[in-house]
Each structure stands twice: as C-alpha cells, then as structure tokens.
Design a protein around this motif. Sequence first.
Motif, PDB file in Angstrom:
ATOM      1  N   SER A  79       7.837  -3.349 -14.942  1.00 58.32           N
ATOM      2  CA  SER A  79       7.428  -2.252 -14.066  1.00 58.32           C
ATOM      3  C   SER A  79       5.910  -2.155 -13.990  1.00 58.32           C
ATOM      4  N   SER A 136       8.815  -5.609  -7.615  1.00 55.17           N
ATOM      5  CA  SER A 136       9.509  -6.533  -6.724  1.00 55.17           C
ATOM      6  C   SER A 136       8.457  -7.241  -5.884  1.00 55.17           C
ATOM      7  N   ASP A 137       8.801  -8.414  -5.354  1.00 53.71           N
ATOM      8  CA  ASP A 137       7.852  -9.142  -4.506  1.00 53.71           C
ATOM      9  C   ASP A 137       7.479  -8.332  -3.273  1.00 53.71           C
ATOM     10  N   GLU A 138       8.432  -7.579  -2.755  1.00 57.35           N
ATOM     11  CA  GLU A 138       8.139  -6.758  -1.586  1.00 57.35           C
ATOM     12  C   GLU A 138       7.099  -5.692  -1.919  1.00 57.35           C
TER      13      GLU A 138
END
Length: 315
Positions: A79, A136-138
């Motif tokens: 995170s 996340s990659d996004e």
Amino acid sequence: MLSFSTDDVAPGDRFEQWREVRSRDLFGVTIELPAERRAAFAGSFRAEKFGAAIVSEIAASAYTIRRTEADIARVAGNSLCLGLQVRGPGRLDTGSGCSEMIANGDMIINHSDLPYGATPGTNGGFHFRMLKIPVSDELTLGRSIADLSAARPLEGTRALRPLRALLDVLTTHKRASADAERDIVHIARLGLAARGRLAENLPEVRSAIRAGLRYLALDIMAEQYHQIDLTPALVARSLGLSVRHLHLLFEDAENTFGRTLVLMRAREAQRLLVGQPELTVAQVAYACGFESLATFYRVFRSVYGMAPGDARQAN
C-alpha cells in the motif's frame, strides 16, 4: 469501524497488550518502551474503510517503533501510506542509512512494505493520522513504488499544498463531503508527485491538483459565506489564483463556484430558520450572506421547493 483504547485494560497490562496484540499483530510493527514508563502508558486507535483506503488515527504515549523485515513478512500491505504527524516530533530512520527529523505537522509518504524506525523527540506522546491506499498500476500510472522509503514530501512542489488540503479532508470528519473513489485516486497521485515519482504536468496529476485546490476554496467559502461581498475574485486572491483558474477548479465538480456558494448559504439559512425561531426571515437572509430578501426567497424556493416561512412551519 475498528476502535479501541487502553482505558478498559489494567494499567500494568496496557503496554504489553498494546505491543503484542495491537502493534505486532495489527499494525505490523515492533515497539519498545522503558520498563519504568510502562505503568503510565495510554493509547487509543481507530480505523475505518473509506473507498479502497483505510483511514486511521492513533494517539498514544511516546515509544520507539520499528518495522522490520520480520514485521513485513508477517503483516504485508502493498500500500501507499500517507501520514500526518499531528503531534509528537521525533527522528525517522528510513531503513536505508538515512534519517531526518519529523516535526509537528510534517507529512510522511512511503510504501508500506519497507523497513523504517522512529524515535520520539519527547516523552509527551504523539498523535498520528494515516491514509493507507492499496497499490495498483492504474493508481500509480504504471510506476513501481516498491522502493518508496519513508520520507517527507519534496519542498516547493505544486502538489504539496493541494496534497495537504486533501489529506486534511480525508483523515478528518470533512471526508463526509468527499468522493471516496475519486479523491483517493487524486491524493495518491498527489503524494507520488510530491515525492517526485509522477511529473506534475501529467493530466492525471493536474486534475488531482485542481481537486485539492478546490477543497481549499471550499474551506474559504465555508468560513466566509455569510459575507455579502464574498466574490470569486476574493477567493481567487486568497488562493493566489486567477479568477479563471478558480472557476476551472469547479469544472469537475457537481456544481459551479456560484451554485456551490448559493447552496452553502441556503443550507445554513434552513438550519437557522428551524433552529433559531426567534430570528426573523430577514435576519436569517442577511446572516447567510444574501444581498436582498428577494434573492433569498428566490434561491430558497429553488433549493427547497417552498418559501422560508413554510420551511420554518414544517418543522
């Protein structure tokens, strides 16, 4: 919501429980406190989910803290952590041979699964808020942040002021007015920009900057809505922006600057009409920043579908 404190634990057991049950198994950290100070230990913690993130707040007696490789293996998170040292200065060891002093009001940004250590600067206890956002990659626009060790944001970045504004919103009662999904993404990108991991000229970062500045504008409006002469120019000047830039901040919002201010005034008027019946309708109107009774009646009816007097009688 998860919430607990040491109030219902025997004084002699408070630190031991906090260390073994809370810190080790829940927070994933190792803490220590000299034996002679343990009897006076006290602490409270609360956390709740907000969108994809976890918002937490901890206030406790001062102690040393480490997140070791063993702690990470036991309680991993993958995170992005955005923290605010509300109170309790100290020294932060990034785990990579570097350390820096953390003062009251400083922010700390890091990936959750890297070692660090912290030593309190005083015995007066600490107060810390944190936003923990799954990676996340996004979210990171494809950038890896697995090596983002704990540190303060870079000074002088455009992202810093809107980042502080959004962190204040999302880690306090103000988040009730926030858009969980949108604003969590915005603050993550602001945090990465403030650490130099995302360029500030990226469209996604520019959008996040506008969102943070909009919350600053809303704070000014909430404090000064009762002033009849509160104009876009006044708010823009307070933020160091042009009037055009101020209006651009509200392009992605549900309402324009003007409509937002009107709604603030109408809602406060409705509250006063019901809560303070001794005030006349005219007194309510002018107390809420309306320039005339005619404007007040027109706006109030457009928002609530009834006249101010009818709203008072309905309650």
